[in-house]
Design a protein around this motif. Structure first.
Motif, PDB file in Angstrom:
ATOM      1  N   ILE A  99       0.816  -1.216   0.000  1.00 22.74           N
ATOM      2  CA  ILE A  99       0.000   0.000   0.000  1.00 22.74           C
ATOM      3  C   ILE A  99       0.855   1.273   0.000  1.00 22.74           C
ATOM      4  O   ILE A  99       0.573   2.200  -0.769  1.00 22.74           O
ATOM      5  CB  ILE A  99      -1.019  -0.016   1.172  1.00 22.74           C
ATOM      6  N   PRO A 100       1.916   1.360   0.832  1.00 23.69           N
ATOM      7  CA  PRO A 100       2.684   2.619   0.819  1.00 23.69           C
ATOM      8  C   PRO A 100       3.224   2.982  -0.571  1.00 23.69           C
ATOM      9  O   PRO A 100       3.153   4.142  -0.985  1.00 23.69           O
ATOM     10  CB  PRO A 100       3.812   2.350   1.827  1.00 23.69           C
ATOM     11  N   PHE A 103       0.320   3.979  -2.856  1.00 27.35           N
ATOM     12  CA  PHE A 103      -0.108   5.322  -2.465  1.00 27.35           C
ATOM     13  C   PHE A 103       0.798   6.381  -3.087  1.00 27.35           C
ATOM     14  O   PHE A 103       0.320   7.362  -3.673  1.00 27.35           O
ATOM     15  CB  PHE A 103      -0.097   5.451  -0.936  1.00 27.35           C
ATOM     16  N   SER A 120      -7.475   1.401  -2.036  1.00 26.06           N
ATOM     17  CA  SER A 120      -7.654   0.367  -1.005  1.00 26.06           C
ATOM     18  C   SER A 120      -9.016   0.456  -0.333  1.00 26.06           C
ATOM     19  O   SER A 120      -9.129   0.373   0.890  1.00 26.06           O
ATOM     20  CB  SER A 120      -6.517   0.433   0.020  1.00 26.06           C
ATOM     21  N   PRO A 125      -8.427  -4.283   2.869  1.00 33.46           N
ATOM     22  CA  PRO A 125      -8.538  -2.966   3.501  1.00 33.46           C
ATOM     23  C   PRO A 125      -9.857  -2.272   3.164  1.00 33.46           C
ATOM     24  O   PRO A 125     -10.459  -2.544   2.144  1.00 33.46           O
ATOM     25  CB  PRO A 125      -7.360  -2.188   2.904  1.00 33.46           C
ATOM     26  N   MET A 127     -13.426  -1.092   5.251  1.00 35.99           N
ATOM     27  CA  MET A 127     -14.226  -0.936   6.466  1.00 35.99           C
ATOM     28  C   MET A 127     -13.521  -1.537   7.682  1.00 35.99           C
ATOM     29  O   MET A 127     -13.637  -1.008   8.788  1.00 35.99           O
ATOM     30  CB  MET A 127     -15.606  -1.567   6.280  1.00 35.99           C
ATOM     31  N   SER A 129     -10.298  -1.559   8.119  1.00 36.88           N
ATOM     32  CA  SER A 129      -9.240  -0.603   8.468  1.00 36.88           C
ATOM     33  C   SER A 129      -9.817   0.538   9.294  1.00 36.88           C
ATOM     34  O   SER A 129      -9.237   0.965  10.301  1.00 36.88           O
ATOM     35  CB  SER A 129      -8.598  -0.032   7.201  1.00 36.88           C
ATOM     36  N   VAL A 130     -10.967   1.054   8.842  1.00 39.22           N
ATOM     37  CA  VAL A 130     -11.627   2.141   9.559  1.00 39.22           C
ATOM     38  C   VAL A 130     -11.992   1.689  10.975  1.00 39.22           C
ATOM     39  O   VAL A 130     -11.808   2.424  11.951  1.00 39.22           O
ATOM     40  CB  VAL A 130     -12.880   2.598   8.771  1.00 39.22           C
ATOM     41  N   ARG A 132     -10.539  -0.671  12.743  1.00 41.14           N
ATOM     42  CA  ARG A 132      -9.307  -0.773  13.542  1.00 41.14           C
ATOM     43  C   ARG A 132      -8.861   0.601  14.021  1.00 41.14           C
ATOM     44  O   ARG A 132      -8.468   0.780  15.177  1.00 41.14           O
ATOM     45  CB  ARG A 132      -8.185  -1.411  12.702  1.00 41.14           C
ATOM     46  N   LEU A 133      -8.932   1.582  13.125  1.00 39.18           N
ATOM     47  CA  LEU A 133      -8.453   2.921  13.465  1.00 39.18           C
ATOM     48  C   LEU A 133      -9.320   3.563  14.554  1.00 39.18           C
ATOM     49  O   LEU A 133      -8.798   4.062  15.557  1.00 39.18           O
ATOM     50  CB  LEU A 133      -8.429   3.797  12.214  1.00 39.18           C
ATOM     51  N   THR A 306      -6.971   7.806   1.381  1.00 36.62           N
ATOM     52  CA  THR A 306      -7.476   6.476   1.747  1.00 36.62           C
ATOM     53  C   THR A 306      -8.768   6.666   2.545  1.00 36.62           C
ATOM     54  O   THR A 306      -9.168   7.803   2.839  1.00 36.62           O
ATOM     55  CB  THR A 306      -6.470   5.700   2.615  1.00 36.62           C
ATOM     56  N   VAL A 307      -9.392   5.571   2.915  1.00 30.61           N
ATOM     57  CA  VAL A 307     -10.629   5.655   3.713  1.00 30.61           C
ATOM     58  C   VAL A 307     -10.414   6.436   5.002  1.00 30.61           C
ATOM     59  O   VAL A 307     -11.372   7.007   5.548  1.00 30.61           O
ATOM     60  CB  VAL A 307     -11.190   4.250   4.042  1.00 30.61           C
ATOM     61  N   PHE A 308      -9.177   6.476   5.496  1.00 29.90           N
ATOM     62  CA  PHE A 308      -8.903   7.225   6.730  1.00 29.90           C
ATOM     63  C   PHE A 308      -9.133   8.723   6.555  1.00 29.90           C
ATOM     64  O   PHE A 308      -9.358   9.439   7.526  1.00 29.90           O
ATOM     65  CB  PHE A 308      -7.448   7.011   7.180  1.00 29.90           C
ATOM     66  N   ASP A 309      -9.033   9.197   5.320  1.00 28.03           N
ATOM     67  CA  ASP A 309      -9.114  10.632   5.045  1.00 28.03           C
ATOM     68  C   ASP A 309     -10.513  11.101   4.669  1.00 28.03           C
ATOM     69  O   ASP A 309     -10.707  12.277   4.346  1.00 28.03           O
ATOM     70  CB  ASP A 309      -8.159  10.976   3.884  1.00 28.03           C
ATOM     71  N   VAL A 310     -11.474  10.189   4.681  1.00 28.74           N
ATOM     72  CA  VAL A 310     -12.813  10.517   4.183  1.00 28.74           C
ATOM     73  C   VAL A 310     -13.797  10.608   5.347  1.00 28.74           C
ATOM     74  O   VAL A 310     -14.065   9.598   6.018  1.00 28.74           O
ATOM     75  CB  VAL A 310     -13.293   9.457   3.172  1.00 28.74           C
TER      76      VAL A 310
ATOM     77  N   TYR B 134     -22.278   4.619   7.866  1.00 28.70           N
ATOM     78  CA  TYR B 134     -21.479   3.796   6.948  1.00 28.70           C
ATOM     79  C   TYR B 134     -22.342   2.673   6.360  1.00 28.70           C
ATOM     80  O   TYR B 134     -22.334   2.426   5.151  1.00 28.70           O
ATOM     81  CB  TYR B 134     -20.289   3.166   7.681  1.00 28.70           C
ATOM     82  N   ILE B 138     -23.372   2.018   2.389  1.00 26.29           N
ATOM     83  CA  ILE B 138     -22.830   0.866   1.660  1.00 26.29           C
ATOM     84  C   ILE B 138     -23.958  -0.014   1.140  1.00 26.29           C
ATOM     85  O   ILE B 138     -23.917  -0.497   0.012  1.00 26.29           O
ATOM     86  CB  ILE B 138     -21.880   0.059   2.568  1.00 26.29           C
ATOM     87  N   ALA B 311     -13.067  13.046   9.451  1.00 25.38           N
ATOM     88  CA  ALA B 311     -12.364  11.917   8.840  1.00 25.38           C
ATOM     89  C   ALA B 311     -11.635  11.136   9.935  1.00 25.38           C
ATOM     90  O   ALA B 311     -11.047  11.730  10.836  1.00 25.38           O
ATOM     91  CB  ALA B 311     -11.378  12.417   7.792  1.00 25.38           C
ATOM     92  N   PRO B 312     -11.691   9.791   9.861  1.00 24.26           N
ATOM     93  CA  PRO B 312     -11.097   8.972  10.929  1.00 24.26           C
ATOM     94  C   PRO B 312      -9.650   9.326  11.252  1.00 24.26           C
ATOM     95  O   PRO B 312      -9.254   9.295  12.424  1.00 24.26           O
ATOM     96  CB  PRO B 312     -11.198   7.548  10.367  1.00 24.26           C
ATOM     97  N   ALA B 313      -8.857   9.706  10.267  1.00 26.41           N
ATOM     98  CA  ALA B 313      -7.436   9.982  10.510  1.00 26.41           C
ATOM     99  C   ALA B 313      -7.223  11.085  11.541  1.00 26.41           C
ATOM    100  O   ALA B 313      -6.213  11.096  12.243  1.00 26.41           O
ATOM    101  CB  ALA B 313      -6.736  10.355   9.206  1.00 26.41           C
ATOM    102  N   LEU B 323      -0.234   5.461   9.628  1.00 27.49           N
ATOM    103  CA  LEU B 323      -1.550   4.795   9.609  1.00 27.49           C
ATOM    104  C   LEU B 323      -1.667   3.853   8.421  1.00 27.49           C
ATOM    105  O   LEU B 323      -2.144   2.727   8.553  1.00 27.49           O
ATOM    106  CB  LEU B 323      -2.673   5.834   9.554  1.00 27.49           C
ATOM    107  N   ARG B 324      -1.234   4.339   7.241  1.00 31.01           N
ATOM    108  CA  ARG B 324      -1.348   3.490   6.047  1.00 31.01           C
ATOM    109  C   ARG B 324      -0.491   2.238   6.187  1.00 31.01           C
ATOM    110  O   ARG B 324      -0.888   1.146   5.777  1.00 31.01           O
ATOM    111  CB  ARG B 324      -0.935   4.281   4.798  1.00 31.01           C
ATOM    112  N   MET B 327      -2.232   0.180   9.723  1.00 31.43           N
ATOM    113  CA  MET B 327      -3.641  -0.113  10.016  1.00 31.43           C
ATOM    114  C   MET B 327      -4.523  -0.317   8.806  1.00 31.43           C
ATOM    115  O   MET B 327      -5.638  -0.815   8.929  1.00 31.43           O
ATOM    116  CB  MET B 327      -4.246   1.033  10.827  1.00 31.43           C
ATOM    117  N   LEU B 328      -4.048   0.141   7.614  1.00 36.11           N
ATOM    118  CA  LEU B 328      -4.923   0.034   6.454  1.00 36.11           C
ATOM    119  C   LEU B 328      -5.035  -1.429   6.032  1.00 36.11           C
ATOM    120  O   LEU B 328      -6.120  -1.934   5.828  1.00 36.11           O
ATOM    121  CB  LEU B 328      -4.369   0.887   5.309  1.00 36.11           C
TER     122      LEU B 328
END
Lengths: 328, 328
Positions: A99-100, A103, A120, A125, A127, A129-130, A132-133, A306-310, B134, B138, B311-313, B323-324, B327-328
């Motif tokens: 992924i890195p 990305f 992702s 990765p 839901m 991932s979200v 877990r975060l 990524t989903v973390f940023d949304v 969510y 979905i 956003a989760p991040a 994070l990526r 956890m992703l």
């Protein structure tokens, strides 16, 4: 005005995206792009075009978000950065270890073009991932565990099919109940690969094949099966078609953590998916996040996300006022 | 530099925030503000001040985020808009029906002051709301169900305590297993209030009190118990202290939805919380989101937000790259 969507690749995932778009009236399938002969592809959606993949770039002005439905092994590492030059893109790249670098490639391309890429996206990765975060941020004094299944692993099924004498195979990954119970208890166990999941294989063998040799080849296969307790069942072609034609999957993210002056209080956060169709669920996640891509791009956001940023609100067709009144 | 946090109100929730901050080394408790005599309040945190609530505004330059730990009935509707004039604020306002008007009041105050307010942060509203959103995005072709418990309802416990002859009471809300099973099956049942939850009450009565009359007063109480199957147990003061001193809670958000050309595939998304301490978990959510408030305010965001807008991040002390990779 509807959000105009393109689909790149019309396999299980692409067909799932087409179906998911039907449940989202603010979105519209504009075109499907394929490496096959377009005449051989028949869509369910009236008015949508089927075009050769090579024609995609000429449609850049007519597509708001391109959903890339190729595979993570070879398709997406090339396609996502490439199409990010021309489109806002979204993919379900799921090779966690890479992924890195994926990305970085998408980020560079999208920043240059002024487009937005979201990678992702799916359930793991995605839901998972979200989940877990969120859990890790809420209960930092804790541990997260991810279990997969019961579900079909395509990669493991393919690996069995490559064994000489095997006609067809289906592999199910199954979480071990004892491990789930231990994790939920809050004891934060150290679990080996073998303790977390078992693998169950259904195999159709060629007539006269050496079944003992096939079974041995499966259970000792490095990386795929050697570290697991694996059971092998030989079945007929008819049984395979009747009982194992679906692509179910799912799993659990379980996080346990402690609070209190003496860490005396235990908490468990559990997110669970039970899916009849792995590709159709993944597609449904992609479509919801495609809406987010459209909106975030409209706000001027560029580069790779990524989903973390949304923020969750971006996924919904409802506005903030409706969401607060109905779902908060 | 650490994020400097203030706590307004030092009840169960405020104490929980103080404890949660210990697990977040990038954050620091600067001061607790109380309506009590500050000399009577003893913190666990060295270096943090205890001040009268009226002194808060004079600390505006020393606090990055003020966490408002008052009650939703009378405290927060006044406090959150008021303090949003001076601070970035976050609260756990949980009167679902009044969220739109609370949002409007905080939004107006925060837009005027250029501060950021985040309301209704906790688990319901809060993490349950996010899970509902969510899941609904979905699988729009589906239904969400929320179940609470097993857990202590403070409001219902208080209602019992107001009945003549009652010394102490604890009420547990319990989801009905049959309803959970029906929902998980994907049948999208229509469930009445009575079918979803039962209520179990533990009551300490005055010596010589008419227990039959108390029980009758409980089970027929409109809004609180009349629509439920309610059981009442009379216990001693000692039993109450021994067995019912905790404040556990939790619950489930279960969403089932369909995909496929003929809607032939069922999917279940389940989010479950099992909490030893309701206020300490809510506090932990508040602290994670206080980090988000700090960052979003730093980016220049103002006005009122909810968990849907975050956003989760933003909740994590880790940066995007970490994070990526992890956890992703």
């Amino acid at each position: 005005m509807t959000i105009r969507v393109g689909i790149m690749g019309y396999g299980n995932l692409g067909r799932g995206v087409e179906l998911a778009l039907r449940h989202n009236p603010d979105m519209e399938l504009k075109a499907v792009f394929t490496r096959r002969n377009p005449d051989s592809v028949h869509l369910l959606t009236e008015g949508a075009q089927v075009l050769e993949a090579s024609k995609a770039v000429s449609m850049a002005d007519e597509i708001d978000v391109m959903i890339l439905c190729g595979g993570s092994a070879t398709d997406l590492p090339e396609q996502t950065p490439y199409y990010a030059q021309y489109f806002n893109v979204i993919d379900s790249f799921d090779t966690h270890a890479h992924i890195p670098q994926h990305f970085a490639a998408v980020d560079a391309a999208a920043k240059k073009s002024g487009k937005l890429g979201l990678i992702s996206v799916g359930w793991d990765p995605g839901m998972f991932s979200v989940s877990r975060l969120y859990a890790d941020c809420i209960l930092p004094q804790g541990s997260s565990y991810t279990f997969w299944g019961k579900g079909v692993s395509q990669g493991h099924s393919d690996a069995i099919r490559r064994i000489p004498g095997v006609v067809d195979a289906r592999q199910y990954t199954i979480p071990v109940q004892k491990a789930l119970d231990e994790v939920r208890s809050g004891s934060c166990p150290q679990l080996t690969t073998r303790e977390k999941h078992t693998r169950e294989c259904f195999v159709v063998a060629e007539e006269g094949a050496d079944k003992a040799a096939i079974e041995q080849a499966i259970v000792t296969m490095p990386n795929y099966f050697a570290d697991y307790d694996t059971t092998v069942h030989f079945i007929s072609k008819e049984e395979m078609e009747r009982d194992h034609s679906g692509i179910p999957h799912g799993g659990f993210v379980i996080h346990t953590g402690k609070t209190g002056a003496e860490n005396e209080h235990n908490h468990t956060i559990e997110y669970r998916l039970t899916l009849d169709s792995n590709p159709e669920f993944t597609s449904s996640v992609l479509v919801a996040y495609a809406r987010a891509v459209y909106r975030m791009a409209k706000e001027g956001q560029t580069g790779c996300k990524t989903v973390f940023d949304v923020a969750p609100a971006y996924l919904s067709a409802k506005d903030g006022e409706q969401l607060r009144a109905s779902m908060l």
